[in-house]
Write a protein that holds these residues in place. Structure first.
Motif, PDB file in Angstrom:
ATOM      1  N   VAL A  49       0.828  -1.216   0.000  1.00 37.73           N
ATOM      2  CA  VAL A  49       0.000   0.000   0.000  1.00 37.73           C
ATOM      3  C   VAL A  49       0.864   1.268   0.000  1.00 37.73           C
ATOM      4  O   VAL A  49       0.626   2.176  -0.815  1.00 37.73           O
ATOM      5  N   PRO A  50       1.887   1.383   0.878  1.00 39.02           N
ATOM      6  CA  PRO A  50       2.757   2.571   0.775  1.00 39.02           C
ATOM      7  C   PRO A  50       3.460   2.694  -0.579  1.00 39.02           C
ATOM      8  O   PRO A  50       3.601   3.807  -1.107  1.00 39.02           O
ATOM      9  N   LEU A  51       3.885   1.564  -1.148  1.00 37.03           N
ATOM     10  CA  LEU A  51       4.505   1.623  -2.474  1.00 37.03           C
ATOM     11  C   LEU A  51       3.501   2.099  -3.525  1.00 37.03           C
ATOM     12  O   LEU A  51       3.853   2.870  -4.423  1.00 37.03           O
TER      13      LEU A  51
ATOM     14  N   ILE B 147      -9.433  12.131   1.711  1.00 39.74           N
ATOM     15  CA  ILE B 147     -10.061  12.131   0.386  1.00 39.74           C
ATOM     16  C   ILE B 147      -9.586  10.951  -0.455  1.00 39.74           C
ATOM     17  O   ILE B 147     -10.386  10.125  -0.899  1.00 39.74           O
ATOM     18  N   GLN B 148      -8.274  10.864  -0.677  1.00 38.26           N
ATOM     19  CA  GLN B 148      -7.765   9.901  -1.648  1.00 38.26           C
ATOM     20  C   GLN B 148      -7.928   8.450  -1.182  1.00 38.26           C
ATOM     21  O   GLN B 148      -8.471   7.610  -1.914  1.00 38.26           O
ATOM     22  N   LEU B 149      -7.465   8.131   0.031  1.00 39.14           N
ATOM     23  CA  LEU B 149      -7.575   6.756   0.493  1.00 39.14           C
ATOM     24  C   LEU B 149      -9.023   6.294   0.663  1.00 39.14           C
ATOM     25  O   LEU B 149      -9.365   5.182   0.242  1.00 39.14           O
ATOM     26  N   PRO B 150      -9.929   7.106   1.269  1.00 38.08           N
ATOM     27  CA  PRO B 150     -11.318   6.651   1.367  1.00 38.08           C
ATOM     28  C   PRO B 150     -11.963   6.397   0.009  1.00 38.08           C
ATOM     29  O   PRO B 150     -12.718   5.427  -0.161  1.00 38.08           O
ATOM     30  N   ASN B 151     -11.676   7.240  -0.971  1.00 37.40           N
ATOM     31  CA  ASN B 151     -12.269   7.056  -2.285  1.00 37.40           C
ATOM     32  C   ASN B 151     -11.589   5.951  -3.085  1.00 37.40           C
ATOM     33  O   ASN B 151     -12.196   5.379  -4.000  1.00 37.40           O
ATOM     34  N   ALA B 152     -10.329   5.664  -2.751  1.00 38.72           N
ATOM     35  CA  ALA B 152      -9.615   4.572  -3.426  1.00 38.72           C
ATOM     36  C   ALA B 152      -9.823   3.231  -2.739  1.00 38.72           C
ATOM     37  O   ALA B 152      -9.328   2.210  -3.225  1.00 38.72           O
ATOM     38  N   LEU B 153     -10.575   3.221  -1.624  1.00 39.30           N
ATOM     39  CA  LEU B 153     -10.727   1.989  -0.849  1.00 39.30           C
ATOM     40  C   LEU B 153     -11.316   0.824  -1.642  1.00 39.30           C
ATOM     41  O   LEU B 153     -10.853  -0.313  -1.484  1.00 39.30           O
ATOM     42  N   PRO B 154     -12.323   1.020  -2.507  1.00 42.10           N
ATOM     43  CA  PRO B 154     -12.803  -0.125  -3.303  1.00 42.10           C
ATOM     44  C   PRO B 154     -11.713  -0.755  -4.161  1.00 42.10           C
ATOM     45  O   PRO B 154     -11.623  -1.980  -4.250  1.00 42.10           O
ATOM     46  N   SER B 155     -10.880   0.071  -4.766  1.00 41.26           N
ATOM     47  CA  SER B 155      -9.787  -0.457  -5.575  1.00 41.26           C
ATOM     48  C   SER B 155      -8.752  -1.154  -4.703  1.00 41.26           C
ATOM     49  O   SER B 155      -8.228  -2.221  -5.069  1.00 41.26           O
ATOM     50  N   ILE B 156      -8.454  -0.579  -3.541  1.00 43.89           N
ATOM     51  CA  ILE B 156      -7.490  -1.198  -2.628  1.00 43.89           C
ATOM     52  C   ILE B 156      -8.008  -2.545  -2.138  1.00 43.89           C
ATOM     53  O   ILE B 156      -7.266  -3.527  -2.053  1.00 43.89           O
TER      54      ILE B 156
ATOM     55  N   PRO C  51       2.230  -7.712  -6.011  1.00 44.73           N
ATOM     56  CA  PRO C  51       1.967  -6.783  -7.121  1.00 44.73           C
ATOM     57  C   PRO C  51       0.522  -6.310  -7.275  1.00 44.73           C
ATOM     58  O   PRO C  51       0.323  -5.115  -7.559  1.00 44.73           O
ATOM     59  N   PRO C  52      -0.518  -7.152  -7.108  1.00 46.38           N
ATOM     60  CA  PRO C  52      -1.879  -6.630  -7.306  1.00 46.38           C
ATOM     61  C   PRO C  52      -2.248  -5.482  -6.388  1.00 46.38           C
ATOM     62  O   PRO C  52      -2.868  -4.504  -6.832  1.00 46.38           O
ATOM     63  N   VAL C  53      -1.872  -5.560  -5.109  1.00 51.96           N
ATOM     64  CA  VAL C  53      -2.259  -4.486  -4.197  1.00 51.96           C
ATOM     65  C   VAL C  53      -1.500  -3.209  -4.506  1.00 51.96           C
ATOM     66  O   VAL C  53      -2.030  -2.093  -4.360  1.00 51.96           O
ATOM     67  N   VAL C  54      -0.256  -3.318  -4.993  1.00 56.65           N
ATOM     68  CA  VAL C  54       0.505  -2.123  -5.383  1.00 56.65           C
ATOM     69  C   VAL C  54      -0.154  -1.462  -6.595  1.00 56.65           C
ATOM     70  O   VAL C  54      -0.398  -0.247  -6.613  1.00 56.65           O
ATOM     71  N   ARG C  55      -0.447  -2.261  -7.601  1.00 56.02           N
ATOM     72  CA  ARG C  55      -1.052  -1.727  -8.833  1.00 56.02           C
ATOM     73  C   ARG C  55      -2.413  -1.093  -8.559  1.00 56.02           C
ATOM     74  O   ARG C  55      -2.708   0.014  -9.034  1.00 56.02           O
ATOM     75  N   LEU C  56      -3.257  -1.786  -7.807  1.00 56.59           N
ATOM     76  CA  LEU C  56      -4.626  -1.303  -7.604  1.00 56.59           C
ATOM     77  C   LEU C  56      -4.683  -0.138  -6.619  1.00 56.59           C
ATOM     78  O   LEU C  56      -5.591   0.688  -6.699  1.00 56.59           O
ATOM     79  N   THR C  57      -3.723  -0.049  -5.699  1.00 56.93           N
ATOM     80  CA  THR C  57      -3.643   1.145  -4.847  1.00 56.93           C
ATOM     81  C   THR C  57      -3.276   2.367  -5.679  1.00 56.93           C
ATOM     82  O   THR C  57      -3.885   3.438  -5.545  1.00 56.93           O
ATOM     83  N   THR C  58      -2.285   2.212  -6.545  1.00 57.27           N
ATOM     84  CA  THR C  58      -1.896   3.306  -7.443  1.00 57.27           C
ATOM     85  C   THR C  58      -3.056   3.714  -8.337  1.00 57.27           C
ATOM     86  O   THR C  58      -3.351   4.914  -8.497  1.00 57.27           O
ATOM     87  N   LEU C  59      -3.731   2.719  -8.903  1.00 56.09           N
ATOM     88  CA  LEU C  59      -4.862   3.007  -9.788  1.00 56.09           C
ATOM     89  C   LEU C  59      -5.985   3.714  -9.043  1.00 56.09           C
ATOM     90  O   LEU C  59      -6.565   4.685  -9.547  1.00 56.09           O
ATOM     91  N   GLY C  60      -6.308   3.240  -7.848  1.00 60.89           N
ATOM     92  CA  GLY C  60      -7.403   3.842  -7.087  1.00 60.89           C
ATOM     93  C   GLY C  60      -7.142   5.292  -6.726  1.00 60.89           C
ATOM     94  O   GLY C  60      -8.033   6.141  -6.832  1.00 60.89           O
ATOM     95  N   ILE C  61      -5.916   5.614  -6.319  1.00 66.08           N
ATOM     96  CA  ILE C  61      -5.593   6.989  -5.943  1.00 66.08           C
ATOM     97  C   ILE C  61      -5.593   7.897  -7.168  1.00 66.08           C
ATOM     98  O   ILE C  61      -6.064   9.042  -7.117  1.00 66.08           O
ATOM     99  N   ARG C  62      -5.119   7.393  -8.292  1.00 66.30           N
ATOM    100  CA  ARG C  62      -5.097   8.222  -9.502  1.00 66.30           C
ATOM    101  C   ARG C  62      -6.491   8.451 -10.069  1.00 66.30           C
ATOM    102  O   ARG C  62      -6.693   9.402 -10.831  1.00 66.30           O
ATOM    103  N   GLN C  63      -7.445   7.615  -9.732  1.00 65.74           N
ATOM    104  CA  GLN C  63      -8.793   7.746 -10.265  1.00 65.74           C
ATOM    105  C   GLN C  63      -9.732   8.535  -9.358  1.00 65.74           C
ATOM    106  O   GLN C  63     -10.924   8.617  -9.636  1.00 65.74           O
ATOM    107  N   VAL C  64      -9.204   9.103  -8.277  1.00 61.01           N
ATOM    108  CA  VAL C  64     -10.037   9.961  -7.428  1.00 61.01           C
ATOM    109  C   VAL C  64     -10.500  11.175  -8.231  1.00 61.01           C
ATOM    110  O   VAL C  64      -9.709  11.783  -8.958  1.00 61.01           O
TER     111      VAL C  64
END
Length: 296
Positions: free
Chosen positions: A108-110, A199-208, A164-177
């Motif tokens: 997640v931090p990555l 803002i970013q983490l709560p809205n990216a939570l489904p992707s995470i 890798p999936p959690v890294v990719r989807l965390t990045t994707l979720g934050i960028r799609q806010v």
């Protein structure tokens, strides 16, 4: 067939030997600590009576997915216990939990870093591609050399394979806010940390959560492979069936892995799905909670 490695393979071997020579004591200390954590987790789960675990899983399934899935969970866990595989299932569950928690702690931090920095994201994507395309068996070789046989190298190899999936989807979720949410946060004078946490983490939570789901599934897929280096659990049962060409044992072990995978998949998926449904308010409704969040 070429029995000697090329210069690339020799470099990899020399690098591992360098790590053993200069950091062997560090690896031993880390291995002892991680082994204690996994053993404590396994013993804690094993100390809980089966019917208590059954009731907890059924209640969680009823809360998250409804009565039909809760009945399935009860029947699935009952079938695992009937086959005499409950202890192996607990061992596998402990390994998966340990690998998943460590994968999230690193992944997640990555993912956040990759979303914030484009150059880091490009380099990280290359590394993730390498981690996902490398055959899982290859991870076992340096893991065994550095940490010996047992659950520790199995957990570490599982982390490399499933992170890798959690890294990719965390990045994707934050960028799609949505940009309007970010603009609203800036208009309230929020700092970068406030933007991230409110803002970013709560809205990216489904992707995470989708990344968590995929990480758990990939960790379970490593169960049989990791049994080759002494991970134990259901994978060892399946491996025993393969070695003895015993169809019954192999089928029972494989069925236990499948049932556990379905249960964990549906439960973790439910958190992401419901969060996604709640994350679709209208613009007027979204404005009020946001303003309240940054009023403090």
């Amino acid at each position: 067939m070429n029995s000697t490695s090329s210069a690339i393979g020799q470099f990899a071997e020399q690098f591992v030997n360098f790590l053993i020579t200069h950091f062997g004591s560090w690896f031993d200390a880390f291995s002892a600590g991680l082994s204690s954590v996994v053993r404590l987790l396994e013993q804690g789960l094993a100390a809980i009576p089966f019917y208590v675990m059954l009731g907890a899983f059924v209640a969680l399934a009823l809360w998250r997915r409804g009565p039909v899935f809760s009945i399935f969970v009860g029947l699935a866990l009952g079938a695992i216990n009937y086959m005499g595989l409950w202890n192996q299932t607990v061992s596998t569950l402990a390994l998966v939990i340990a690998a998943t928690v460590l994968s999230l702690a690193v992944g997640v931090p990555l993912g956040i870093w990759g979303a914030k920095n484009e150059r880091v994201g490009v380099v990280m994507r290359s590394g993730l591609d390498f981690m996902q395309t490398m055959p899982a068996f290859v991870y076992l070789i340096p893991a065994v050399i550095l940490f010996g046989l047992g659950q520790v190298p199995a957990v570490l190899a599982t982390i490399v394979f499933s992170m890798p999936p959690v890294v990719r989807l965390t990045t994707l979720g934050i960028r799609q806010v949505r940009p309007e949410l970010l603009e609203a946060g800036r208009s309230f004078g929020s700092t970068e940390w406030q933007m991230l946490w409110k803002i970013q983490l709560p809205n990216a939570l489904p992707s995470i959560m989708a990344g968590v789901n995929q990480t758990i599934m990939m960790a379970l897929s490593m169960v049989v492979v990791a049994s080759m280096i002494g991970a134990g659990g259901l994978g060892e049962y399946v491996l025993s069936g393969i070695q003895r060409l015993d169809i019954g044992i192999g089928f029972e072990g494989g069925l236990g892995v499948v049932l556990l995978a379905i249960i964990l998949d549906r439960l973790t998926e439910s958190f992401g799905v419901r969060k996604a449904k709640k994350a679709k308010p209208t613009a007027s409704k979204a404005k009020s909670p946001l303003s309240r969040a940054f009023r403090t």
